[in-house]
Design an enzyme around this catalytic site. Structure first.
Site, PDB file in Angstrom:
ATOM      1  N   ARG A   1       0.852  -1.195   0.000  1.00 13.26           N
ATOM      2  CA  ARG A   1       0.000   0.000   0.000  1.00 13.26           C
ATOM      3  C   ARG A   1       0.885   1.240   0.000  1.00 13.26           C
ATOM      4  NH1 ARG A   1      -3.257  -3.825   2.448  1.00 13.26           N
ATOM      5  NH2 ARG A   1      -4.910  -4.344   0.966  1.00 13.26           N
TER       6      ARG A   1
ATOM      7  N   ASP B   1       0.153  -7.057  -3.597  1.00 16.85           N
ATOM      8  CA  ASP B   1      -1.248  -6.680  -3.336  1.00 16.85           C
ATOM      9  C   ASP B   1      -1.765  -5.887  -4.523  1.00 16.85           C
ATOM     10  OD1 ASP B   1      -3.742  -6.081  -1.937  1.00 16.85           O
ATOM     11  OD2 ASP B   1      -2.637  -6.539  -0.101  1.00 16.85           O
TER      12      ASP B   1
ATOM     13  N   HIS C   1      -6.562  -9.930  -4.091  1.00 17.50           N
ATOM     14  CA  HIS C   1      -5.521  -8.911  -3.871  1.00 17.50           C
ATOM     15  C   HIS C   1      -4.442  -9.016  -4.950  1.00 17.50           C
ATOM     16  CE1 HIS C   1      -6.937  -7.105  -0.147  1.00 17.50           C
ATOM     17  NE2 HIS C   1      -7.252  -8.312   0.295  1.00 17.50           N
TER      18      HIS C   1
ATOM     19  N   ASP D   1      -6.880 -14.244   1.518  1.00 15.13           N
ATOM     20  CA  ASP D   1      -7.962 -13.470   2.132  1.00 15.13           C
ATOM     21  C   ASP D   1      -8.769 -12.691   1.100  1.00 15.13           C
ATOM     22  OD1 ASP D   1      -5.504 -11.971   1.771  1.00 15.13           O
ATOM     23  OD2 ASP D   1      -6.587 -10.267   2.606  1.00 15.13           O
ATOM     24  N   GLU D   2      -9.983 -12.374   1.496  1.00 13.97           N
ATOM     25  CA  GLU D   2     -10.835 -11.409   0.796  1.00 13.97           C
ATOM     26  C   GLU D   2     -10.848 -11.616  -0.723  1.00 13.97           C
ATOM     27  OE1 GLU D   2     -10.503  -7.659   3.841  1.00 13.97           O
ATOM     28  OE2 GLU D   2      -8.930  -7.811   2.344  1.00 13.97           O
TER      29      GLU D   2
ATOM     30  N   TYR E   1      -4.190  -5.469  15.340  1.00 11.19           N
ATOM     31  CA  TYR E   1      -4.155  -4.728  14.075  1.00 11.19           C
ATOM     32  C   TYR E   1      -3.648  -3.317  14.335  1.00 11.19           C
ATOM     33  CZ  TYR E   1      -5.393  -7.981  10.516  1.00 11.19           C
ATOM     34  OH  TYR E   1      -5.304  -8.997   9.605  1.00 11.19           O
TER      35      TYR E   1
ATOM     36  N   ASP F   1      -2.923  -0.975  12.432  1.00  8.43           N
ATOM     37  CA  ASP F   1      -3.393   0.137  11.596  1.00  8.43           C
ATOM     38  C   ASP F   1      -4.627   0.786  12.220  1.00  8.43           C
ATOM     39  OD1 ASP F   1      -4.814  -2.229  11.066  1.00  8.43           O
ATOM     40  OD2 ASP F   1      -5.254  -1.677   8.982  1.00  8.43           O
TER      41      ASP F   1
ATOM     42  N   TRP G   1      -0.781  -2.858   8.349  1.00  7.72           N
ATOM     43  CA  TRP G   1      -1.292  -2.579   6.993  1.00  7.72           C
ATOM     44  C   TRP G   1      -1.149  -1.089   6.764  1.00  7.72           C
ATOM     45  CZ3 TRP G   1      -2.007  -6.817   4.266  1.00  7.72           C
ATOM     46  CH2 TRP G   1      -2.356  -8.002   4.920  1.00  7.72           C
ATOM     47  N   THR G   2      -0.583  -0.711   5.619  1.00  7.89           N
ATOM     48  CA  THR G   2      -0.100   0.672   5.500  1.00  7.89           C
ATOM     49  C   THR G   2      -0.932   1.592   4.596  1.00  7.89           C
ATOM     50  OG1 THR G   2       1.394  -0.033   3.738  1.00  7.89           O
ATOM     51  CG2 THR G   2       2.286   0.001   5.971  1.00  7.89           C
ATOM     52  N   GLU G   3      -2.217   1.250   4.396  1.00  7.87           N
ATOM     53  CA  GLU G   3      -3.043   2.138   3.565  1.00  7.87           C
ATOM     54  C   GLU G   3      -2.880   3.598   3.987  1.00  7.87           C
ATOM     55  OE1 GLU G   3      -4.086  -0.719   4.891  1.00  7.87           O
ATOM     56  OE2 GLU G   3      -5.664  -1.680   3.690  1.00  7.87           O
TER      57      GLU G   3
HETATM   58  C1  TNX Z   1      -7.849  -6.708   5.774  1.00 11.24           C
HETATM   59  S1  TNX Z   1      -6.058  -8.721   7.154  1.00 11.24           S
HETATM   60  C2  TNX Z   1      -6.865  -7.135   4.935  1.00 11.24           C
HETATM   61  C3  TNX Z   1      -5.882  -6.185   4.389  1.00 11.24           C
HETATM   62  C4  TNX Z   1      -6.203  -4.780   4.803  1.00 11.24           C
HETATM   63  C5  TNX Z   1      -6.606  -4.779   6.254  1.00 11.24           C
HETATM   64  C6  TNX Z   1      -6.836  -3.422   6.838  1.00 11.24           C
HETATM   65  C7  TNX Z   1      -6.144  -9.245   5.725  1.00 11.24           C
HETATM   66  C8  TNX Z   1      -5.723 -10.605   5.562  1.00 11.24           C
HETATM   67  N1  TNX Z   1      -6.616  -8.464   4.721  1.00 11.24           N
HETATM   68  O1  TNX Z   1      -5.814  -6.309   2.994  1.00 11.24           O
HETATM   69  O2  TNX Z   1      -5.084  -3.998   4.608  1.00 11.24           O
HETATM   70  O3  TNX Z   1      -7.795  -5.516   6.401  1.00 11.24           O
HETATM   71  O4  TNX Z   1      -7.000  -3.490   8.235  1.00 11.24           O
END
Ligand code: TNX
Length: 556
Positions: free
Chosen positions: A181, A210, A282, A344-345, A436, A438, A486-488
């Site tokens: 990020r 990412d 991602h 993830d996600e 977390y 961040d 996490w560095t957003e």
């Molecule tokens: C979730 S934790 C994410 C990251 C984001 C983060 C922000 C994880 C496995 N995925 O891509 O940066 O939340 O808190």
């Protein structure tokens, strides 16, 4: 704190040497109170008197302990101005001795025994890692100014006599840094590793790919960094309340030589680097570089926004082979046992909408898109296992069935970790609720920009990595825990430091110190001294909260 006393008082103390009885009365107060080691050791037995480091102090180490001894002298040099010699020999007066001692096997791979007497110091451990942690503890027994990178004048480099026996609670004591990020220059990564080493962390999880940037050079696919490492501009303001985009291109990547340098630097500090290559979600930066890796074929840009998006790798055999090619190069750079594959996600909308992907799901006899992701993870699990490595992934890899050799990193709470441990898999705990970094550190005005939420130091400190829901046998699968950065919303190294400290120091104690020895008030008391070390290190830390006032004495 002796060096903070005015000269007149120090001289008086010196002149009182003949009056042992008097000195003994306040020695424990003035000297032993100085032992404020973070993370807190298992056992600390104060002794009497102090050892003073001088220009002619000799460091004694035979072959196997030389490297640690050299590292220790290199730490001492800038602030003290002493170039201490390291040589084999016997511990004698005015020496600091490092020695491997197989008879201390009970202290495990990372434990040590540190003894400071007015005459000499000795650090003994069954393994080199233990010597290293003993050296870190010794460093913290000297005045905090010893951590400075410039010469400190008029400091008496004395350390109170003490006997410390110590070993960590967990074998995975980690921190994750997201360099996608916002790119972190190699120099900061090295500094971050030093900061981890001070706190006896042994795992650095390096989040390298990412949507917003691909940060690791892969020789076979040069466009990953030629294209994927750079974005046109970046979201301004919070993603929930966006203010458009800045007008600055952002990017950067590590060459394979950079990576080797970082991994070696970490190794010398007993830190294993765990690389993360995200799949199947991602993945936008990679798809921007090679559109055929995506599902839609559309030419995407490296993503300039924060959050989760629908772009995902297509699950074709060609993509799987591409990912395995990437891992092949990754394996040559990272010798550690674990490789993180993300997981993830991964939004499955594009897979659902694609006739090609649906045909592939059918052809493989899979039930749905979750099983499709699980199929990819299984392929990677086998690929890594065949090469003597272990796969680790975020807890979404449980969906659609966990690959046989997989270790789970539990982030959406600890439930994923509990499920995996009960199924006999190893787990690392990293829940948003407690680690977390961040998230905001308070709700007061004046915090630097952050993703939101509220995660004050005390909450981080209270984290217990082994959930009560696990039996003792299942609990053995909890390898440990880690803090995630996490560095957003962190644009600079200074901002990363602000978010990381002091909370990462709390996590070092969560992962190192026996649960029964953890106490938040005591931690805050030691943090008063540790702040001095932060300052000497020129660390941009968030102010440490004050200890709550002591409870009034109970009414009689
Ligand atoms: C979730 S934790 C994410 C990251 C984001 C983060 C922000 C994880 C496995 N995925 O891509 O940066 O939340 O808190």
């Amino acid at each position: 704190m002796r060096q903070l006393l005015p000269h007149s008082i120090r001289n008086t103390m010196r002149n009182m040497r003949g009056y042992h009885w008097l000195l003994c009365m306040f020695l424990p107060l003035t000297v032993n109170a100085d032992i404020s080691i973070l993370p807190r050791p298992v056992s600390v037995q104060p002794g009497e008197g102090t050892f003073t480091l001088k220009a002619d102090t000799r460091v004694i180490a035979d072959n196997a302990a030389q490297k640690t001894a050299q590292m220790f002298t290199s730490w001492m040099a800038p602030s003290t101005g002493y170039t201490l010699s390291v040589a084999a020999g016997k511990g004698a007066e005015n020496t600091i001795q490092f020695a491997l001692d197989p008879s201390l096997a009970r202290l495990g791979d990372e434990g040590y025994l540190l003894e400071v007497t007015p005459k000499r110091v000795s650090i003994r451990a069954p393994k080199e890692a233990g010597l290293f942690y003993g050296a870190q503890s010794l460093r913290q027994i000297f005045p905090p100014a010893i951590f400075a990178s410039t010469l400190q004048k008029d400091v008496a480099w004395s350390a109170p006599a003490v006997k410390i026996e110590d070993q960590p609670r967990f074998r995975w004591r980690g921190a994750m840094l997201d360099v996608c990020r916002h790119f972190a220059p190699k120099e900061f990564v090295l500094r971050f590793i030093d900061l981890l080493a001070v706190h006896k962390f042994n795992t650095f999880h390096w989040h390298l790919t990412d949507d917003q940037g691909w940060r690791i050079e892969i020789r076979k696919y040069p466009r990953l960094t030629e294209v994927g490492a750079w974005r046109r501009h970046t979201r301004l303001g919070h993603e929930r309340n966006p203010k458009g985009f800045d007008r600055k291109p952002h990017g950067g990547f590590y060459t394979q030589n950079d990576i080797r340098e970082v991994v070696e630097y970490a190794r010398q500090r007993h830190i294993t680097v765990v690389p993360e290559i995200e799949m199947p979600g991602h993945a936008q930066a990679a798809i921007a570089a090679y559109p055929e890796l995506g599902v839609t074929g559309e030419q995407l840009e490296v993503w300039p926004r924060w959050g989760v998006n629908a772009n995902i790798f297509n699950p074709s055999e060609k993509t799987i082979l591409f990912l395995q090619d990437v891992l092949t190069e990754v394996l040559t750079l990272f010798p550690g046992p674990f490789v993180h594959i993300g997981g993830d996600e991964a939004i499955k909308d594009q897979w659902k909408a694609s006739a090609e992907v649906q045909a592939r799901i059918k052809e493989l006899g899979l039930k749905d898109e979750h099983e499709m992701q699980s199929y990819i993870v299984r392929r990677m699990d086998k690929f890594l296992a065949d090469r003597g490595r272990r796969l680790i992934g975020w807890d979404e890899i449980l969906e659609g069935g966990l690959a046989p050799g997989a270790t789970v990193m539990s982030w959406r709470g600890v439930e994923g970790g509990i499920t995996a441990a009960k199924a006999g898999h190893d787990v690392v705990m990293a829940p948003t609720t407690h680690v977390y970094l961040d998230y905001a550190q308070s709700q007061e005005p004046g915090e630097l920009p952050n993703i939101g939420g509220n995660l004050p130091l005390e909450k981080v400190y209270s984290f217990e990595p082994v959930p009560a829901a696990l039996t003792a046998d299942e609990a053995r699968h909890v390898l440990g825990a880690q803090g995630n950065i996490w560095t957003e919303y962190m644009q600079s190294p200074g901002h990363v430091e602000y978010m990381a400290f002091p909370r990462l120091t709390a996590i070092s104690e969560v992962t190192w110190t026996p649960a029964a020895k953890r106490n938040y008030e005591d931690f805050l008391k030691r943090m008063r001294v540790h702040e001095g070390r932060y300052r000497a290190l020129d660390l941009n830390f968030r102010p440490v909260p004050d200890a709550p006032p002591a409870a009034p004495p109970a009414a009689r």
